[in-house]
Design an enzyme around this catalytic site. Structure first.
Site, PDB file in Angstrom:
ATOM      1  N   ASP A   9     -11.574   4.672   3.220  1.00  0.00           N
ATOM      2  CA  ASP A   9     -10.191   5.105   3.416  1.00  0.00           C
ATOM      3  C   ASP A   9      -9.535   4.230   4.480  1.00  0.00           C
ATOM      4  OD1 ASP A   9      -7.795   6.458   3.809  1.00  0.00           O
ATOM      5  OD2 ASP A   9      -8.700   8.418   3.462  1.00  0.00           O
ATOM      6  N   ASP A 103      -4.836   3.441  -0.970  1.00  0.00           N
ATOM      7  CA  ASP A 103      -5.573   3.242   0.280  1.00  0.00           C
ATOM      8  C   ASP A 103      -6.941   3.918   0.286  1.00  0.00           C
ATOM      9  OD1 ASP A 103      -4.676   5.828   0.272  1.00  0.00           O
ATOM     10  OD2 ASP A 103      -3.815   5.792   2.286  1.00  0.00           O
ATOM     11  N   GLU A 104      -7.466   4.249  -0.890  1.00  0.00           N
ATOM     12  CA  GLU A 104      -8.713   5.014  -0.954  1.00  0.00           C
ATOM     13  C   GLU A 104      -9.585   4.494  -2.095  1.00  0.00           C
ATOM     14  OE1 GLU A 104      -9.987   9.741  -0.844  1.00  0.00           O
ATOM     15  OE2 GLU A 104      -7.990   9.164  -1.527  1.00  0.00           O
TER      16      GLU A 104
END
Length: 404
Positions: A9, A103-104
């Site tokens: 993350d 973003d993960e």
């Protein structure tokens, strides 16, 4: 063979990108999202969280809670660019990974312990991402996706955590039930009303009790609380629909303006279909009035990706749907029932000139951007546009609604 799943993350990603671009924002309270009163907080820095600010809350409320915060309008193109750099680094390191959001990421490192230590390998990858991008990043490593995600959240900010196989339950036990993925505000309140505070209490309950309270979701939550999850890492997810919607800074009753925005939306989504070699067979229009009542209407159509077919049908749906004559707060459109395919000529209506026109306009858009060619009737909708192909297998960038 036992599984080893990595969850990655990028910490407060939008905030971190803005700070990369402007070093003066370091260590200062920062809000990213819609800048109007009706905007939504897409991301907030850790400095704002002590004031009660969190992602997803109205920007107006966040400003009241933390008046000294800097407020920045999100830039989807900039975030996509940095996300792509991280994606390329991960692609170099791992054979199978899933990009679950901008973003993960999840990565399946199962079996790699024969050649490398998985934790050491993940640590080296994290160091390279930080070194080459300047972005803070956290990861969790465990036997499954759920525990790894929770481990990442516990590791933050900018840190890493490994949960050894067999220690999943003891790791989860002292945590708040709100930290179980899938437990939102409503479910959390239901569980709190039952006197549940820690994950340990859920672990000690029979699964049937959770199912009686929450139905099928209760069983899933019980398994997650016990560290049980067999969800695979999925490297690609085919999109089944594409949509866009816009919220107005001031509610409007200007029908010509609404029609112009719908035309611009339809034109842009139709181009996205052609760019991704997709066709749609179902279209829908959504309206939210000033009293927050929301209505939608859909229509099945022959498979197409042509503007001149889709725009009249969208406008017909809008004409049928917009019957309350109240101020409008939000409008949106959605194309679904998507299949792969190129636009086929309609022998009764289309001409070679129309097909050549589509090819010419699409080539200009590919070279100069989505908004380089617009219908005159949709030119007022200046913010309609996308920075990337929505059918590239990657998740969409989620930001606050753009405003007019």
């Amino acid at each position: 063979m036992s599984k080893t799943i990595l969850h990655i993350d990028l910490d407060t990603f939008y905030v971190s990108v803005e700070r990369l671009n402007n070093r003066e924002l370091q260590n200062k309270p920062l809000l990213v999202g819609g800048t109007g009163d009706r905007g939504v907080v897409a991301a907030c820095s850790y400095e704002t969280r002590g004031y009660g600010v969190h992602s997803g809350m109205p920007m107006k409320m966040a400003r009241e809670l933390c008046p000294e915060a800097f407020v920045i309008r999100g830039n989807a193109g900039e975030y996509s660019k940095h996300s792509d750099v991280v994606t390329e680094i991960i692609k170099e390191y791992v054979p199978v990974f899933e990009k679950s959001s901008i973003d993960e990421f999840y990565a399946d490192l199962s079996g790699m312990d024969r050649f490398f230590g998985c934790y050491q390998y993940a640590s080296e990858m994290r160091k390279k991402i930080i070194r080459e991008t300047g972005l803070p990043i956290s990861f969790g490593l465990s036997a499954n996706k759920v525990v790894s995600k929770v481990a990442t959240n516990e590791a933050k900010p900018n840190n890493q955590l490994k949960i050894d196989e067999g220690l999943e339950k003891p790791f989860l036990a002292p945590l708040s039930i709100k930290k179980i993925p899938m437990v939102g505000d409503k479910t959390y309140q239901t569980l709190r009303n039952l006197g549940l505070r820690q994950v340990r209490t859920v672990q000690e309950m029979p699964m049937e009790v959770m199912q009686r309270v929450l139905g099928a979701n209760g069983g899933v939550i019980w398994k997650r609380a016990n560290g049980i999850d067999n969800t695979p890492v999925i490297p690609f997810c085919e999109r089944k629909s594409i949509s866009t919607e816009r919220t107005f800074d001031k509610d409007t009753i200007d029908v010509n303006r609404l029609r112009g925005i719908l035309i611009a939306m339809t034109e842009n989504l139709a181009y996205q279909l052609r760019r991704g070699e997709k066709l749609t067979a179902c279209i829908s229009v959504k309206i939210r009035y000033s009293d927050f009542n929301t209505y939608s209407k859909q229509m099945r159509i022959p498979y197409t990706s042509a503007d001149h077919i889709l725009i009249p049908k969208i406008l017909d749906l809008f004409k049928t749907l917009y019957n309350r004559r109240l101020l409008v707060r939000l409008i949106g459109i959605r194309f679904s029932h998507l299949v792969s395919g190129n636009y086929q000529i309609n022998l009764f209506d289309d001409t070679e000139e129309i097909l050549s026109l589509y090819n010419a306009m699409d080539n200009i858009r590919k070279r100069y951007g989505d908004k380089s060619v617009l219908r005159a009737s949709g030119m007022g909708a200046k913010t309609i546009g996308r920075m990337h192909n929505p059918f590239n297998g990657l998740p969409p960038v989620v930001l606050a609604h753009r405003k007019f």
